[in-house]
Write a protein that holds these residues in place. Structure first.
Motif, PDB file in Angstrom:
ATOM      1  N   THR A   1     -13.333  -7.498  20.128  1.00 12.07           N
ATOM      2  CA  THR A   1     -12.049  -6.946  20.574  1.00 12.07           C
ATOM      3  C   THR A   1     -10.941  -7.326  19.598  1.00 12.07           C
ATOM      4  N   THR A   2     -10.968  -8.588  19.150  1.00 10.61           N
ATOM      5  CA  THR A   2      -9.956  -9.049  18.195  1.00 10.61           C
ATOM      6  C   THR A   2     -10.037  -8.247  16.900  1.00 10.61           C
ATOM      7  N   VAL A   3     -11.273  -8.033  16.430  1.00 10.57           N
ATOM      8  CA  VAL A   3     -11.474  -7.279  15.186  1.00 10.57           C
ATOM      9  C   VAL A   3     -10.962  -5.843  15.344  1.00 10.57           C
ATOM     10  N   LEU A   4     -11.195  -5.260  16.534  1.00  5.28           N
ATOM     11  CA  LEU A   4     -10.728  -3.887  16.798  1.00  5.28           C
ATOM     12  C   LEU A   4      -9.193  -3.804  16.852  1.00  5.28           C
ATOM     13  N   CYS A   5      -8.590  -4.919  17.288  1.00  6.24           N
ATOM     14  CA  CYS A   5      -7.121  -4.947  17.412  1.00  6.24           C
ATOM     15  C   CYS A   5      -6.440  -4.871  16.039  1.00  6.24           C
ATOM     16  N   ILE A   6      -7.147  -5.348  15.001  1.00  6.81           N
ATOM     17  CA  ILE A   6      -6.513  -5.415  13.669  1.00  6.81           C
ATOM     18  C   ILE A   6      -6.106  -4.021  13.165  1.00  6.81           C
ATOM     19  N   PRO A   7      -7.062  -3.013  13.133  1.00  6.86           N
ATOM     20  CA  PRO A   7      -6.617  -1.678  12.686  1.00  6.86           C
ATOM     21  C   PRO A   7      -5.575  -1.065  13.610  1.00  6.86           C
ATOM     22  N   ALA A   8      -5.728  -1.304  14.924  1.00  8.84           N
ATOM     23  CA  ALA A   8      -4.753  -0.747  15.886  1.00  8.84           C
ATOM     24  C   ALA A   8      -3.354  -1.298  15.588  1.00  8.84           C
ATOM     25  N   PHE A   9      -3.289  -2.596  15.353  1.00  6.11           N
ATOM     26  CA  PHE A   9      -2.018  -3.250  15.068  1.00  6.11           C
ATOM     27  C   PHE A   9      -1.436  -2.763  13.730  1.00  6.11           C
ATOM     28  N   TYR A  10      -2.341  -2.563  12.755  1.00  2.45           N
ATOM     29  CA  TYR A  10      -1.932  -2.080  11.423  1.00  2.45           C
ATOM     30  C   TYR A  10      -1.215  -0.734  11.539  1.00  2.45           C
ATOM     31  N   PHE A  11      -1.823   0.195  12.298  1.00  2.00           N
ATOM     32  CA  PHE A  11      -1.220   1.528  12.416  1.00  2.00           C
ATOM     33  C   PHE A  11       0.052   1.500  13.275  1.00  2.00           C
ATOM     34  N   LEU A  12       0.076   0.621  14.268  1.00  2.34           N
ATOM     35  CA  LEU A  12       1.260   0.495  15.123  1.00  2.34           C
ATOM     36  C   LEU A  12       2.460   0.000  14.303  1.00  2.34           C
TER      37      LEU A  12
ATOM     38  N   ALA B   1       0.828  -1.229   0.000  1.00  2.02           N
ATOM     39  CA  ALA B   1       0.000   0.000   0.000  1.00  2.02           C
ATOM     40  C   ALA B   1       0.855   1.268   0.000  1.00  2.02           C
ATOM     41  N   ASN B   2       1.995   1.222   0.674  1.00  2.00           N
ATOM     42  CA  ASN B   2       2.811   2.439   0.816  1.00  2.00           C
ATOM     43  C   ASN B   2       3.595   2.826  -0.439  1.00  2.00           C
ATOM     44  N   ARG B   3       3.451   1.999  -1.487  1.00  2.00           N
ATOM     45  CA  ARG B   3       4.204   2.317  -2.713  1.00  2.00           C
ATOM     46  C   ARG B   3       3.663   3.596  -3.372  1.00  2.00           C
ATOM     47  N   LYS B   4       2.377   3.885  -3.168  1.00  2.00           N
ATOM     48  CA  LYS B   4       1.780   5.122  -3.712  1.00  2.00           C
ATOM     49  C   LYS B   4       1.012   5.806  -2.604  1.00  2.00           C
ATOM     50  N   GLU B   5       0.983   7.144  -2.656  1.00  2.00           N
ATOM     51  CA  GLU B   5       0.283   7.901  -1.618  1.00  2.00           C
ATOM     52  C   GLU B   5      -1.220   7.605  -1.659  1.00  2.00           C
ATOM     53  N   SER B   6      -1.774   7.429  -2.890  1.00  2.00           N
ATOM     54  CA  SER B   6      -3.224   7.195  -3.008  1.00  2.00           C
ATOM     55  C   SER B   6      -3.601   5.831  -2.417  1.00  2.00           C
ATOM     56  N   THR B   7      -2.801   4.778  -2.711  1.00  2.00           N
ATOM     57  CA  THR B   7      -3.128   3.447  -2.181  1.00  2.00           C
ATOM     58  C   THR B   7      -2.924   3.406  -0.667  1.00  2.00           C
ATOM     59  N   LYS B   8      -1.944   4.180  -0.197  1.00  2.00           N
ATOM     60  CA  LYS B   8      -1.692   4.233   1.248  1.00  2.00           C
ATOM     61  C   LYS B   8      -2.920   4.784   1.977  1.00  2.00           C
ATOM     62  N   ARG B   9      -3.468   5.875   1.387  1.00  2.00           N
ATOM     63  CA  ARG B   9      -4.644   6.514   1.990  1.00  2.00           C
ATOM     64  C   ARG B   9      -5.855   5.573   1.915  1.00  2.00           C
ATOM     65  N   ALA B  10      -5.996   4.931   0.730  1.00  2.00           N
ATOM     66  CA  ALA B  10      -7.140   4.016   0.548  1.00  2.00           C
ATOM     67  C   ALA B  10      -7.042   2.853   1.540  1.00  2.00           C
ATOM     68  N   ALA B  11      -5.832   2.294   1.694  1.00  2.00           N
ATOM     69  CA  ALA B  11      -5.648   1.153   2.609  1.00  2.00           C
ATOM     70  C   ALA B  11      -5.999   1.556   4.036  1.00  2.00           C
ATOM     71  N   LYS B  12      -5.618   2.783   4.392  1.00  2.00           N
ATOM     72  CA  LYS B  12      -5.891   3.268   5.748  1.00  2.00           C
ATOM     73  C   LYS B  12      -7.404   3.265   6.017  1.00  2.00           C
ATOM     74  N   TRP B  13      -8.179   3.784   5.052  1.00  2.00           N
ATOM     75  CA  TRP B  13      -9.627   3.862   5.249  1.00  2.00           C
ATOM     76  C   TRP B  13     -10.277   2.483   5.166  1.00  2.00           C
ATOM     77  N   ILE B  14      -9.701   1.599   4.314  1.00  2.00           N
ATOM     78  CA  ILE B  14     -10.249   0.226   4.231  1.00  2.00           C
ATOM     79  C   ILE B  14     -10.067  -0.480   5.580  1.00  2.00           C
ATOM     80  N   VAL B  15      -8.893  -0.324   6.170  1.00  2.00           N
ATOM     81  CA  VAL B  15      -8.615  -0.983   7.460  1.00  2.00           C
ATOM     82  C   VAL B  15      -9.559  -0.452   8.536  1.00  2.00           C
ATOM     83  N   ILE B  16      -9.758   0.890   8.555  1.00  2.00           N
ATOM     84  CA  ILE B  16     -10.680   1.471   9.543  1.00  2.00           C
ATOM     85  C   ILE B  16     -12.102   0.946   9.294  1.00  2.00           C
ATOM     86  N   GLY B  17     -12.480   0.888   8.004  1.00  2.00           N
ATOM     87  CA  GLY B  17     -13.816   0.395   7.629  1.00  2.00           C
ATOM     88  C   GLY B  17     -14.014  -1.050   8.047  1.00  2.00           C
TER      89      GLY B  17
END
Lengths: 302, 42
Positions: A112-123, A66-82
């Motif tokens: 709780t496990t599902v909530l941990c996934i985005p938290a772990f992603y950003f960490l 996702a981090n290879r492009k700024e647009s995909t990075k942003r999209a991935a961030k919102w997908i993970v939150i979603g």
């Protein structure tokens, strides 16, 4: 940091010794299987550690792609939150809650496990920026394969006296674990023998598909009829609290051990890349000198 | 008694696999340190 590693190593060795003592001498003997059931204290924590490492590899690979492009990075961030938000909402639906309870799972634990996934992603994204994500990916995959190998070796050794067979052909839990191991071995082979500029990206894509096998392995005993016993936590399985206590100590010990091994492997990968960079610089400088030497007199490069 | 053999075998196999892997890490570290020294000398 250099002092911390030996201190942690000694503490981990002590914890592993304590866990082994608990497993062999303190945990009660199983009424049906006898002492051979004590393999569980190495087999199950190794499996959980392997799953965790493959999950880390999955998160690192997704972020790397996702981090290879700024647009995909942003999209991935919102997908993970979603995905995180939607997952929590779904676990609160009455029909889903009924199904989860009937399958032996607690909806609150799943939420709780599902909530941990985005938290772990950003960490992970914050702690391992840029190329460090790729280093984390290869580290977690390699150590994960080691733990998965232990699962595949200790499983048949346990199965032989209990089931009377080494391997149950066609059993979904066993087969999917073997497939998982093969996927990550192929990931490591790709990393080791391909020197293309696209290798890191291809390996990350392979890791994302490989990680899809992890839920299949984990939940196979919930939803399919298999030779493998029911899960020890949730999913309809039950375990003596004293046994569970020892199992958790053993997992803690193996987690600490895995952390130290990952730390070493991470440093090894950084050192490897440092040398590769030095070699690349050396050949660039060498090529520059050679190019200068081959220029005709009176014409010099600026 | 026979089943205990399997228990011992599983525990030994676990530490054997970890030992082999840790040994490979140490060997790779040694090789890379040697390469790094060579690069620094140049």
């Amino acid at each position: 940091m250099k002092r911390l590693f030996p201190i942690l190593s000694i503490l981990t060795a002590g914890l592993l010794a304590y866990a082994t003592y608990q497993a062999l001498a303190v945990a009660p003997t199983d009424a049906q299987q006898g002492d051979v059931y004590r393999i569980i204290y190495y087999h199950v924590p190794s499996a959980w550690t392997a799953f965790l490492l493959f999950f880390i590899n999955f998160i690192a690979s997704i972020q790397y792609l996702a981090n290879r492009k700024e647009s995909t990075k942003r999209a991935a961030k919102w997908i993970v939150i979603g995905v995180g938000g939607l997952g929590v909402l779904v676990t609160f639906l009455p029909q889903v809650q009924q199904q989860l309870v009937s399958a032996g799972m607690r909806p609150s634990a799943l939420a709780t496990t599902v909530l941990c996934i985005p938290a772990f992603y950003f960490l992970v994204g914050r702690l391992f920026p840029g190329q460090l994500l790729d280093v984390l990916g290869v580290t977690s995959a390699e150590v994960g394969v080691v733990f998965c190998t232990i699962v595949l070796v200790t499983g048949p050794i346990w199965a032989r006296p209990v089931w009377g067979i080494w391997w149950a052909p066609g059993d979904i839990r066993l087969t999917s674990t073997l497939v998982l191991w093969l996927i990550y071995v192929s990931y490591l082979v790709l990393r080791r023998f391909s020197h293309s500029s696209q290798t890191q990206m291809l390996a990350a894509a392979l890791a994302v598909f490989g990680a899809l096998d992890v839920p299949l392995v984990y939940f196979s005993i919930w939803f399919f009829r298999t030779q493998h016993p029911q899960p020890v936590i949730g999913g309809g399985g039950s375990m003596d609290p004293r046994m569970l206590h020892v199992l958790l100590i053993s997992w803690m010990a193996f987690l600490c051990f895995a952390f130290l091994v990952c730390w070493s492997r991470f440093r090894l990968e950084l050192l490897h890349r440092e040398i590769e960079e030095a070699h690349a610089m050396e050949s660039l400088v060498g090529a520059g000198v050679a190019a200068k030497a081959s220029l005709p007199l009176g014409r010099s490069s600026r | 008694m026979n089943a205990v053999k399997f228990l011992v075998a599983a525990y030994i196999a676990t530490w054997l696999i970890h030992g082999v892997y840790l040994g490979s890490l140490v060997r790779r570290f040694g090789r890379l340190r040697q390469q790094l020294n060579e690069v620094k000398k140049k």
